[in-house]
Design a protein around this motif. Structure first.
Motif, mmCIF file in Angstrom:
data_model
loop_
_atom_site.group_PDB
_atom_site.id
_atom_site.type_symbol
_atom_site.label_atom_id
_atom_site.label_comp_id
_atom_site.label_asym_id
_atom_site.label_seq_id
_atom_site.Cartn_x
_atom_site.Cartn_y
_atom_site.Cartn_z
ATOM 1 N N UNK A 100 0.944 -1.272 -0.188
ATOM 2 C CA UNK A 100 -0.017 -0.083 0.036
ATOM 3 C C UNK A 100 0.784 1.080 0.058
ATOM 4 N N UNK A 101 1.755 1.150 0.890
ATOM 5 C CA UNK A 101 2.717 2.538 0.928
ATOM 6 C C UNK A 101 3.655 2.715 -0.404
ATOM 7 N N UNK A 102 4.060 1.569 -0.841
ATOM 8 C CA UNK A 102 4.913 1.530 -2.270
ATOM 9 C C UNK A 102 3.986 2.047 -3.063
ATOM 10 N N UNK A 103 2.739 1.573 -3.354
ATOM 11 C CA UNK A 103 1.878 2.098 -4.276
ATOM 12 C C UNK A 103 1.747 3.721 -4.438
ATOM 13 N N UNK A 104 1.270 4.097 -3.314
ATOM 14 C CA UNK A 104 1.033 5.348 -2.929
ATOM 15 C C UNK A 104 2.268 6.468 -3.179
ATOM 16 N N UNK A 105 3.516 6.052 -2.813
ATOM 17 C CA UNK A 105 4.649 6.821 -3.205
ATOM 18 C C UNK A 105 4.841 6.614 -4.814
ATOM 19 N N UNK A 106 4.862 5.326 -5.332
ATOM 20 C CA UNK A 106 5.123 5.481 -6.816
ATOM 21 C C UNK A 106 4.061 6.300 -7.368
#
Length: 323
Positions: free
Chosen positions: A280-286
């Protein structure tokens, strides 16, 4: 001394010793952790920190309280970290400005990062975008380089402050491209972008603030300084794709105060890395255009050392002038 007295004395000594030892990492944390962001709410640093805080709190089993302490180029917030107990319950966000450029360029900056901070991890690599005035008539990085070489010293670029990381990155870019241009300091990026759109400036390396101007067709984006294309600007090539080995020094990281117990530092690094690697965090930062890093403390320390050496050399050579 009888056997009962001896046992009583040993027990008392053991309890006394335990009271003198720091809390072991296995028992930590027992209360909320304060995450100092030395910049105002709403900016990149604040958004990344708040995005991480929920997942970080879930992993550590406690709440993460984001505390915005802006002022003095980040020095107010970071001094607050240094004044807090060295127990891992206070950590802080840092960027190249607070770790590299300010210690080199500002005599009033009293913090010595490599001596006073324990690195936890770099959370994300950020990127800059080369944008130009549309009237230059250039559409690619090669076009821009050819134009600049034909007009040496005739181009002006904007930077949000002399001696900032933007300033250093522009000079490094010019060296890579083999061009010459004159810097013009501004108070912020919005005015730089407005002046590029209006024709008062020819170009600049800008942060995410440039996206709205790019989307509205007010400026032309030529290349991004990231190692791969960013999701928020999918049609803009990297410098590497355009044949130029250049990536800007830009990141968001986290530190604790020097003297924080090693077991707690290890637990902080593990928690931050796990939070950053969560889908979830990776997706938002990406989606924001940032590349997740989540490295180890020694790697973070080496990056700061290398950047400090590189920027110091640019100052000594006169390539970056502060006057």
């Amino acid at each position: 001394m009888n056997k009962r007295q001896l046992l009583h004395g040993l027990s008392a000594a053991a309890l006394s010793l335990c009271g003198a030892l720091p809390v072991m990492a296995g028992e930590w944390p027992e209360r909320p952790i304060r995450l100092i962001v030395p910049y105002p709410a709403g900016g990149l640093t604040d958004i990344v920190s708040r995005l991480l805080s929920d997942e970080l709190g879930r992993i550590l089993g406690t709440s993460i309280v984001v505390d915005n302490r802006p002022g003095a180029g980040g020095q107010i917030g970071l001094q607050s970290l240094l004044q807090a107990p060295k127990d891992g319950y206070t950590v802080a966000l840092v960027v190249p400005a607070t770790m590299v450029t300010l210690p080199l360029t500002n005599p009033n900056y009293k913090i010595k990062p490599l001596e006073q901070f324990e690195p936890i991890t770099i959370a994300v690599d950020t990127f800059l975008t080369l944008v130009v005035n549309q009237k230059l008539g250039v559409k690619t990085l090669k076009d821009f380089t050819d134009y600049a070489r034909k007009h040496p010293g005739k181009l002006n670029y904007g930077i949000p402050g002399t001696g900032t990381s933007f300033h250093f990155n522009n000079v490094m870019m010019m060296q890579k491209l083999g061009i010459q241009a004159q810097h013009v300091p501004y108070a912020g990026e919005v005015q730089i972008l407005n002046d590029i759109a209006g024709g008062q400036l020819q170009y600049a390396l800008v942060s995410g603030a440039g996206k709205a101007f790019i989307d509205n067709g007010q400026v032309t984006a030529l290349a991004v300084t990231s190692n791969q294309r960013v999701r928020s600007l999918p049609d803009v090539p990297t410098f590497k794709e355009a044949g130029v080995k250049f990536a800007s020094d830009g990141w968001v990281g986290y530190v604790a105060a020097k003297g924080t117990p090693a077991p707690i530092m290890a637990k902080l690094n593990d928690a931050f890395v796990r939070a950053l690697k969560s889908p979830a965090v990776q997706q938002k930062l990406s989606d924001m255009g940032y590349q997740v890093v989540g490295n180890q403390p020694d790697q973070f320390h080496k990056i700061v050392q290398e950047s400090t050496k590189r920027y110091s050399d640019l100052l000594k050579s006169g390539a970056v002038r502060l006057d």
